[in-house]
Design an enzyme around this catalytic site. Structure first.
Site, short mmCIF file in Angstrom:
data_model
loop_
_atom_site.label_atom_id
_atom_site.label_comp_id
_atom_site.label_asym_id
_atom_site.label_seq_id
_atom_site.Cartn_x
_atom_site.Cartn_y
_atom_site.Cartn_z
N ASN B 103 -0.15 13.95 -9.51
CA ASN B 103 -0.72 13.09 -10.52
C ASN B 103 -1.56 13.82 -11.56
O ASN B 103 -1.41 13.59 -12.76
CB ASN B 103 -1.62 12.04 -9.83
CG ASN B 103 -0.86 10.75 -9.65
OD1 ASN B 103 0.09 10.50 -10.39
ND2 ASN B 103 -1.27 9.95 -8.69
N ASP B 128 1.86 14.77 -0.07
CA ASP B 128 1.32 13.45 0.23
C ASP B 128 2.31 12.30 0.07
O ASP B 128 2.09 11.21 0.60
CB ASP B 128 0.09 13.18 -0.64
CG ASP B 128 -1.08 14.07 -0.26
OD1 ASP B 128 -1.15 14.47 0.91
OD2 ASP B 128 -1.91 14.36 -1.12
N ARG B 163 -5.21 12.37 29.19
CA ARG B 163 -6.26 12.26 28.18
C ARG B 163 -5.82 11.38 27.01
O ARG B 163 -4.64 11.15 26.79
CB ARG B 163 -6.55 13.64 27.60
CG ARG B 163 -7.64 14.36 28.31
CD ARG B 163 -7.95 15.69 27.63
NE ARG B 163 -8.70 16.51 28.57
CZ ARG B 163 -8.68 17.83 28.60
NH1 ARG B 163 -7.93 18.50 27.75
NH2 ARG B 163 -9.38 18.50 29.49
N ARG B 172 -4.87 11.33 2.02
CA ARG B 172 -6.15 10.85 1.54
C ARG B 172 -6.07 9.37 1.14
O ARG B 172 -6.98 8.59 1.39
CB ARG B 172 -6.59 11.70 0.34
CG ARG B 172 -8.07 11.93 0.25
CD ARG B 172 -8.38 12.97 -0.82
NE ARG B 172 -7.98 14.31 -0.38
CZ ARG B 172 -8.77 15.10 0.39
NH1 ARG B 172 -9.95 14.69 0.79
NH2 ARG B 172 -8.35 16.30 0.74
N GLU B 223 -6.28 10.98 7.14
CA GLU B 223 -7.63 11.46 6.78
C GLU B 223 -8.38 10.49 5.87
O GLU B 223 -9.60 10.44 5.89
CB GLU B 223 -7.55 12.85 6.12
CG GLU B 223 -6.78 12.89 4.83
CD GLU B 223 -6.75 14.30 4.23
OE1 GLU B 223 -5.85 14.55 3.44
OE2 GLU B 223 -7.60 15.13 4.55
#
Lengths: 323, 323, 323, 323
Positions: B103, B128, B163, B172, B223
C-alpha cells in the site's frame, strides 16, 4: 532379565522416537519383553504401562516428539513416589529400565536404583548437548539445523533491509547451539554463557563490522547468556549506535520439534541398542553415549556432576570468519 | 517507451526476486532497456540505479529477500524528495516504473505520477495478502507455509507434553496468515482482527476441547488481534484454567524469508510479465493482480482504499474441524 | 607467503562455498591476498583467476554448489597442462593453493607440487565420504539428509499401498550414504559394496519381513553395489516373490545439491581455516581433516592409497532394527 | 442419513489425510457416525471397515500418504465385486460414501450408485491436477513444491559444472506439474503432452540459450511427453550438440509423498467438509471441487469425460522468462 521398560522424560527431543524404536526392536531381538511407560516417571507411578511389539514402533523413526509422551514428576522426587513406582514395576514384572532424557532423568534413576535395586541404563535425549559422557545428545543436531534454517530465512530480510538482527537460540547453560548457528550463518558475534563479552566489546565488534561495509549484521545469543537475553542486549546496542536498524527475534520452541536429522536417527539407534544390551550385560546407573565414534557407558554420577567443556577454538573461528 | 526501472519497496517478501527477474526478462524480450533501482524510493532519490541484463537475474528466482534491497523513505513522502527522484529518472532516461511492494509503495507511486507524469505499474509484493485487486500477494503462500512448518514442529512438543500453545503469526490487519495456519495445523481456535472473540468464549472453547480428551491444544493468534497478542491472551487463559500447561511462541521474522514456494514463483512471474506489458500498453497507476485465475489491473486508488474481505466460511471451518 | 589461490575440483558438494568463504576470510585475517581460480585445474590452466575480497564470499555460506565452479581437466593430467598452470600461478604471483575436492584433485596436486614446487593443502569436498584422513567429508552429512528426506516421502507411498521400494542412493565405492539412510528410514536391508549379500539371502530377508506382517518394505541400494543396481535387484526379487508390489526409485543428482547442513557448514569452516593456516605453516601435499573431533593433516599419498573402512557394526544394527 | 463411510483410492496424494480428517470431523459435527474403509474398494469388498472417532484423525492433518491406505481393485470392476461391496455396506449400515481419489475412483462410484443406489460424493485426490471440476486437486500443490525443491538442488550442480539437465517430472497426460516447475526453476524449456515440440525446435532453443552465454541449461520433461521421456530426448539432443555436458534425472516417487503444503491442507479440508455436507443434502455421483475460489459440485460423468485444458499462456511465459 526377561522384561524391561522404556520411558522418555524431561523436555522432548527429536530422535527420542528413533531411540524408543531401537530399544523395542533390540529387546525383541534378544528375546526380552518390552513395555512402554507413558509420561516418564509420572506415568510410572500411575501405572501407565503398555506392552510394545514390533509394530508399535513401526513408522515412528522419522517423527519428532515422543510417542511415550514426557512429563516432569514432582512425586518421583519423593521417597513415597519412588516406592509407588517400584510397586508398579514389580506388579508388571519389569526388571530393568531404559530412561531417555537428561540430567534430571538420570538423577532420579540413580536414586531409584540405590533404593530399590532396579537397574537403569540411560540414553542422552536433550537438544542442549550439555551432557558429559557423549559427544552429542539425541536431538542436538536437529535443533541446530532447525535454528540455522530459521536464521537463513531471517538473513534474507536482514540483507534486504541492511539490518542488524539479534537472534536468540536455545541453550540455558551452554553455547552448544549458539556456536554452530553463528558459524553456519555467518554471524558477527555469538554470545554464550561460557565466555562473557562485555557490552562495550560487543558494540566495538559491531562498529568494526559496519566500518567494513557489512550491510547486515547477525548476533546470535544463547538464551542463558550472562549479559542478558537478546532483547536486553539489542536495547543497549541501539542506545550506543542509534543509527543501527536493529531487530530481535527468538527462535523458540520450534527448536525442540520436527523430524530428526540423519545424524540424530543414527545416534538414537546406536544408543537405543547399546542401552538394552547394557542392561542385558548387567549394567546399571550408566548412560550410553558415543565419544570419538566409540560406544561408552558413563556412570550417571559423572554425567550429572561433570561438565562437558565447549570447544573454545569455535569462538576463535567466529572472529576469523567474520573478518 | 525505451527504458524502464524496477524497484522493491516496503517489507521484503519471498518471490520479489522472481518478480524482478520476470520484469527484466520481459523488458528485454520486448526490446526495452531496464534499470534496477536499489533500496526503493530511497535509492531512487539518491540515484542508486544500475543497468540490468539477463544474467543479472540469473539464478535468483529461488532466492528469498530482494536483490534490489528495500527501504522505507521518509523523503519520498515530501514534494522535494519526489522532485529529486524525478530528476534522477530524467537523468537516466527512465520513462516508466515497475514498483513491487504494498500500500505505501502504491500511495507514493500514484502521487508521483500525478505530479511528474512518470507512469508506474505496481506488483503486489507483501506477505500479508491484504491488498485489494489480487486474490494472493507475492510472498503470502510462502509465509503461510513457513509458519505452518514451524507450527508442525511446535505441535510435536505440545503433543509430547499435553500442553497448550498460543502461537502468534504475522498479520497486523488481517487473519489471512492465521486462518490457513489454524486449519492446516488442526488448531482449536484462530484469533483474527476481523472477528473478535471475547476471552470468555476463548476459555469456553478450550474447556470444551479439554472435555473431549484433547491432550494438546493449539491457539493461533494474528499479531493484530484486537484482544491483544499471544502473551496477553495466554495469561488471561491461564488465570481462568490454572491447571493448563500453557506456552507462548511468536513465529516472527522467519515468515518473511526463505525460498519462495512454487505458487509464489509462478504468481511473481505472471505479475512481473503483466506489469511490463501494462507499461508498454500505456497503463499507469494500476496494480497487476490475479483474480479468479485471470489477470486484472486495478487502479492504485482502489488497492489503497478498498478492503479485501476475509472469507468468513474459513472461521466456520475451524469450528467444524476442531470437533 | 603473500598470495594464495583457492579452487574447487571434481563433483560439487554442499559446503564447498562455506569452505571457500573460510579460506578467503582466513587468508585476509592473516594478511594474505587470495585469488579464486574458476573451474578447478581447467580454469587454472586458462588463467581464469580473480581476486577475492571479504564481500566476494558474503552470503554464500548457505549455498549449495560452488561459486568457483568445478570441472574435470584432462589437460592437467599431462605435463604440458601442469606447466601452463604453473606459468599462470607465477604470472599472478600465487605461491600456494587450497584445493577443495576428492581423490582426483589431490592426485593432481601432489604431482604438481613434486614437479613445480607449488604447495597445496587439500580440503575433503565430496559427498561420498570415502576419503582416508577425515571422519567426514564436506557435503556428506547434507547428502545423507537429502536422501533420507526423499526416502521419508517415498515411505508415505510404500505404507499407503503396502509396497516394496528398492531405492538407489549414491556411493560408487562405499555404503557410507546407504547405511545411515537404511538405519534412519527403517529399511529392511542395505546393500553396499563392502558386504555383498546374495540375491537368495535378500529374498529370504524380505520373505521373513513379510511373515512378520510388515506391510511395506524398503531396500536401500548403494549405486556401486556388486550384485547390480536397484532395478536389477528388484527384478530378481520380483521373479522370486511375484506377489510383491515392488517399485524402484533412484534418488539421483539431488543428493549433490541444496543448502549445506549445520554440520557441513561447521566442518567446511574448520577445514577452510586449517587449510590456510597449514599453508602458512609450510605444509604441502596434505589434506586437512577432522578425526575424532581433532584437526589432523594427512599426506595426500595416504588419502589416495588408503581406504577408510565402513563401520561394520552398522550392518548389524540394520539386522536388529528391522526385527 | 445416519452413517457414512470414507475411503481413499488410486495413487496416494499428500492431503488425503487432511481430507479424511475433515470428513470424519464434519460427520461427527453433524451427528453422523463415520466408518473408515481400508484399501479403497478392495477393502470395501473384504469388509475392512472400522469405526472412526475424533481421536482417530488427531495429528494426521500434516501426514503424507493415507491412513486408510489405498489399493486398486480389479474385483470392483466386476458386477460381482460391487455386489459384495454393497452387501458389506448393508451389513455395516453405511448409507453413503465419500470417495477420495481420481477418475478411476469416480468411474467405479458412479456405476455402483447406478446399480445399488449407494450415493457417493467424490473428493479430487491426485497429484496430477488433471480432473475437470476443480481448479486444483488435493496433493497437486505439494507435488509441484516437492519437484521444484528437488530441481533447485539439481541446479546447484548444473551451475557449478555448466551442465544441461533433462529433468523428468510426473504428469502422464498433462503438463500441470511440468509447467510451474519450469517457470519456477528458470528452465529453458518445458516439454508437455499438450504442446508437442519437435526435437529440432528443442535443439534450436538450447543452441540459442548457449549463444546467450547461459552456462547451465534446464529442460523439464513431463513423463507423458509425446516425443519420449527425458532420457530419449537427452540422447537426441546430445547427438546434435556433442559438446553439451548433459545429464538426465527422474524426480520420481518422492513427488507423491511428504507433508502436505498449506494450500493442500486447506483445500483438502474445504473439500472434505463439502463432501459430507453434500451427502447430507442428498447429492450423489458428484465431485466437490473449488473453481475460482467457490465450492462447486460437478457430476462424476463430467469429471471423467471432460478435459481441463492447460492454461496456454504458461507456455508463452517460459519463452519470455528464458530470454
Amino acid at each position: 532379565m526377561k522384561r524391561i521398560g522404556v520411558l522418555t522424560s524431561g523436555g522432548d527431543a527429536p530422535g527420542m522416537n528413533a531411540c524408543v524404536r531401537a530399544v523395542v526392536r533390540t529387546a525383541l531381538y534378544h528375546g526380552l519383553e518390552v513395555y512402554g511407560i507413558m509420561r516418564g516417571y509420572s506415568g510410572l507411578i500411575k501405572g501407565e504401562i503398555v506392552r510394545l511389539d514390533t509394530t508399535a514402533v513401526a513408522n515412528v523413526v522419522q517423527r519428532g516428539g515422543t510417542i511415550l509422551k514426557s512429563a516432569r514428576s514432582q512425586k518421583f522426587m519423593t521417597r513415597e513416589g519412588r516406592e509407588e513406582a517400584y510397586n508398579q514395576l514389580v506388579h508388571h514384572g519389569i526388571e530393568g529400565l531404559v530412561a531417555i532424557g537428561g540430567n534430571g532423568t538420570f538423577t532420579g534413576a540413580e536414586l531409584f536404583e540405590r533404593e530399590f535395586g532396579i537397574p537403569t541404563v540411560g540414553a542422552p535425549g536433550t537438544i542442549d548437548n550439555d551432557l558429559f559422557g557423549t559427544d552429542y545428545t539425541i536431538g542436538y543436531d536437529t535443533a541446530v539445523n532447525t535454528a540455522l534454517e530459521a536464521i537463513d530465512k531471517i538473513r534474507d530480510t536482514a540483507d534486504s533491509h541492511d539490518r542488524a538482527f539479534f537472534i536468540e537460540v536455545m541453550g540455558r547453560d551452554s553455547g552448544y547451539i549458539a556456536i554452530p548457528c553463528a558459524i553456519g550463518s555467518g554471524a558477527e558475534i555469538a554470545l554464550v554463557p561460557e565466555q562473557v563479552q562485555s557490552i562495550d566489546s560487543i558494540i566495538e565488534t559491531l562498529q568494526r563490522a559496519r566500518g567494513r561495509q557489512k550491510s547486515s549484521l547477525i548476533v546470535i545469543v544463547a538464551e542463558g547468556e550472562e549479559e542478558g537475553n537478546a532483547t536486553h542486549i539489542a536495547t543497549q546496542v541501539k542506545d550506543a549506535i542509534p543509527e543501527l536498524d536493529a531487530r530481535v527475534t527468538v527462535i523458540g520452541h520450534i527448536q525442540r520439534g520436527g523430524a530428526p536429522s540423519a545424524a540424530d536417527r543414527l545416534l538414537a539407534s546406536q544408543i537405543g541398542i547399546a542401552a538394552v544390551e547394557g542392561l542385558i550385560n548387567g549394567m546399571r546407573s550408566v548412560m550410553a553415549g558415543i565419544v570419538d565414534r566409540k560406544l561408552v557407558y558413563t556412570p550417571f554420577h559423572d554425567c550429572i556432576t561433570r561438565k562437558k567443556p565447549l570447544n573454545h577454538s569455535f569462538v576463535r573461528m567466529i572472529d576469523i570468519l567474520s573478518t
